[in-house]
Design a protein around this motif. Structure first.
Motif, PDB file in Angstrom:
ATOM      1  N   ALA A  49      -1.404  -2.024  12.386  1.00  0.00           N
ATOM      2  CA  ALA A  49      -2.418  -0.970  12.261  1.00  0.00           C
ATOM      3  C   ALA A  49      -3.788  -1.550  11.905  1.00  0.00           C
ATOM      4  CB  ALA A  49      -1.995   0.026  11.184  1.00  0.00           C
ATOM      5  N   ASP A  64      -4.200  -2.717   0.373  1.00  0.00           N
ATOM      6  CA  ASP A  64      -3.905  -3.656   1.456  1.00  0.00           C
ATOM      7  C   ASP A  64      -2.385  -3.638   1.654  1.00  0.00           C
ATOM      8  OD1 ASP A  64      -3.351  -5.847   3.115  1.00  0.00           O
ATOM      9  OD2 ASP A  64      -5.197  -6.850   2.495  1.00  0.00           O
ATOM     10  N   GLY A  92       1.927  -9.966  10.505  1.00  0.00           N
ATOM     11  CA  GLY A  92       0.634  -9.278  10.382  1.00  0.00           C
ATOM     12  C   GLY A  92      -0.212  -9.516  11.617  1.00  0.00           C
TER      13      GLY A  92
HETATM   14  N1  CTP Z   1      -4.024  -4.507   6.681  1.00  0.00           N
HETATM   15  C1  CTP Z   1      -3.316  -3.670   5.848  1.00  0.00           C
HETATM   16  N2  CTP Z   1      -3.954  -2.897   4.961  1.00  0.00           N
HETATM   17  C2  CTP Z   1      -5.302  -2.918   4.859  1.00  0.00           C
HETATM   18  C3  CTP Z   1      -6.046  -3.769   5.689  1.00  0.00           C
HETATM   19  C4  CTP Z   1      -5.365  -4.547   6.609  1.00  0.00           C
HETATM   20  O1  CTP Z   1      -2.087  -3.644   5.962  1.00  0.00           O
HETATM   21  N3  CTP Z   1      -5.906  -2.127   3.983  1.00  0.00           N
HETATM   22  C5  CTP Z   1      -3.291  -5.360   7.611  1.00  0.00           C
HETATM   23  C6  CTP Z   1      -3.484  -5.051   9.077  1.00  0.00           C
HETATM   24  O2  CTP Z   1      -2.510  -4.139   9.524  1.00  0.00           O
HETATM   25  C7  CTP Z   1      -3.295  -6.425   9.717  1.00  0.00           C
HETATM   26  C8  CTP Z   1      -3.795  -7.385   8.654  1.00  0.00           C
HETATM   27  O3  CTP Z   1      -3.757  -6.660   7.427  1.00  0.00           O
HETATM   28  O4  CTP Z   1      -1.939  -6.718   9.936  1.00  0.00           O
HETATM   29  C9  CTP Z   1      -5.167  -7.943   8.842  1.00  0.00           C
HETATM   30  O5  CTP Z   1      -6.091  -6.911   9.078  1.00  0.00           O
HETATM   31  P1  CTP Z   1      -7.618  -7.272   9.323  1.00  0.00           P
HETATM   32  O6  CTP Z   1      -8.378  -6.003   9.448  1.00  0.00           O
HETATM   33  O7  CTP Z   1      -7.724  -8.297  10.436  1.00  0.00           O
HETATM   34  O8  CTP Z   1      -7.988  -8.068   8.029  1.00  0.00           O
HETATM   35  P2  CTP Z   1      -8.288  -7.665   6.555  1.00  0.00           P
HETATM   36  O9  CTP Z   1      -7.156  -8.159   5.723  1.00  0.00           O
HETATM   37  O10 CTP Z   1      -8.622  -6.225   6.449  1.00  0.00           O
HETATM   38  O11 CTP Z   1      -9.527  -8.594   6.244  1.00  0.00           O
HETATM   39  P3  CTP Z   1     -11.027  -8.553   6.841  1.00  0.00           P
HETATM   40  O12 CTP Z   1     -11.319  -7.104   7.142  1.00  0.00           O
HETATM   41  O13 CTP Z   1     -11.816  -9.109   5.736  1.00  0.00           O
HETATM   42  O14 CTP Z   1     -11.013  -9.432   8.060  1.00  0.00           O
END
Ligand code: CTP
Length: 403
Positions: free
Chosen positions: A275, A308, A325
């Motif tokens: 997601a 997260d 992920g």
């Molecule tokens: N993810 C999650 N919960 C959040 C944010 C992200 O579970 N609140 C999960 C997404 O589903 C994905 C992974 O973390 O599998 C990475 O998401 P991404 O948006 O690429 O990275 P972020 O961890 O949000 O970091 P950034 O936005 O700083 O790149």
């Protein structure tokens, strides 16, 4: 590998039919038992004699054979096959399959087939792009048919674009893949997140993103087809997985997605968090629609971090659980993805680099790299998301089985 497998080939009226004898040869050489049904117009493009010679079986296009006086039951043929492959699938046949029409022998077999149906479209690019065709393809996929996406290239019309039937070698590989992977996740409980999340600002507004949810939905479908028990936690998306083997948990916000994941994760063997979860939500959600302030040209929203979800499951997971992920990056993809893999304590990460063409939330294709815990990077070509999903499942299978 295909020894003893019963494959029924359905050929429809498209110029790409001339390539099907090659597919019959590949299947026969691999030990498959092949039978062929054709629509009447398919005979304009390839002869029944060629196909019966190569398959070693009479080719059928009518239930009744006037020469032998024999009646060929479409029901029996549908029961006989382990897999029914409609290739090339013309726009006309796909439309009729979608609506359950049965005005030729091939279609009657489609309606009575108890085995899975694979279809490989072939047509001109405008016919392929047409909303009606796209809707029919969607209907068939949602019903569980296996879609072999056409490739882009020169078409018989002289135009160039999407609509060219996938090459026989590739269709043959998909068929092998189907038999190899049929039930390999049987007994596994799989939890998938997909789609965007919407974070409310007031009763009519939200913060969201452009995720369609398609990538995660294709992963859910692929797992279900390979025998897994799938729970899909899906943010607001207008695509529905529509497969009876997928338990669907619709959610709206990151908090709802988090709660659903926390409920199911303890009993999960494999979690795939694809997601596009919002990273921030408004600190306060207004009870009523926020009005414009005539004295103020700007407005400030205070945002706070959402949960997260991936980090939480990474922290909770035990040795038997596998967590996958996604990393969506616009720069320094590999470095950022590796960092996420390790800091979130997960097993595999799928990297999407948004700056590549054909990649992105609204696209039907995707180009990924998969990085494993020991920093091994596997790169893949640009493919339809349904095929990308198969690559993700292969990588998970190999990781779990130490291949
Ligand atoms: N993810 C999650 N919960 C959040 C944010 C992200 O579970 N609140 C999960 C997404 O589903 C994905 C992974 O973390 O599998 C990475 O998401 P991404 O948006 O690429 O990275 P972020 O961890 O949000 O970091 P950034 O936005 O700083 O790149």
């Amino acid at each position: 590998m295909l020894t003893g497998k019963k494959i029924l080939l359905g050929i429809t009226g498209s110029i790409a039919a001339y390539k099907i004898p090659l597919l019959v040869r590949l299947l026969k050489k691999d030990g498959a038992d092949v039978r062929v049904v054709m629509t009447p117009s398919a005979k304009d493009f390839v002869t029944p004699l060629t196909l019966s010679t190569l398959s070693g079986n009479p080719v059928l296009s009518h239930g009744f054979d006037p020469e032998t006086g024999k009646w060929e039951s479409h029901v029996e043929l549908g029961l006989w096959a382990d897999l029914f492959v409609v290739a090339p699938a013309s726009a006309n046949t796909m439309a009729k399959m979608a609506y359950g029409m049965a005005d030729n022998y091939l279609l009657t077999v489609c309606l009575s087939a108890k085995c899975p149906i694979m279809f490989a479209p072939a047509m001109d690019l405008d016919m392929y792009k047409h909303q009606a065709t796209q809707q029919n393809i969607k209907t068939l996929i949602e019903r569980g048919c296996i879609f072999v996406a056409p490739s882009s290239g020169e078409l018989a019309s002289g135009l160039c674009g999407e609509g060219r039937m996938e090459e026989p070698q590739k269709i043959y590989e998909r068929i092998k893949d189907f038999f190899q992977t049929k039930r390999r996740f049987t007994g596994k409980k799989v939890l998938i997140t997909a789609g965007p999340t919407y974070e409310a600002i007031d009763p009519v507004r939200f913060i969201g993103n452009h995720s369609s949810g398609l990538m995660g939905i294709e992963i859910a479908r692929a797992f279900a087809r390979q025998g897994a028990e799938v729970t899909l936690v899906l943010g607001p998306s207008n695509i529905s997985p529509n497969m009876k083997d997928i338990r669907l948990m619709p959610v709206t916000s990151a908090k709802e997605m988090y709660d659903a994941v926390m409920t199911f994760f303890p009993k999960t063997d494999i979690a795939v968090m694809s997601a596009a979860v919002a990273d921030f939500r408004p600190e306060m959600v207004a009870d009523q629609k926020i009005k414009k302030n005539p004295d103020n040209d700007t407005m400030t929203l205070k945002l706070v971090k959402t949960e997260d979800i991936l980090r939480s499951v990474g922290a909770m997971k035990n040795e038997k659980q596998t967590v996958v992920g996604f990393a969506l990056e616009t720069e320094n993809g590999l470095t950022n993805a590796k960092k996420k893999l390790h800091t979130k304590n997960i097993d595999l990460i799928v990297l999407n680099e948004m700056n590549e063409s054909g990649v992105g939330f609204k696209s039907k294709t995707n180009k990924i790299s998969i990085i494993t815990k020991d920093d091994k990077v596997i790169e893949f070509e640009l493919k339809a998301k349904s095929e990308v999903a198969l690559d993700v499942l292969n990588a998970i299978y190999q990781y779990i089985n130490h291949e």
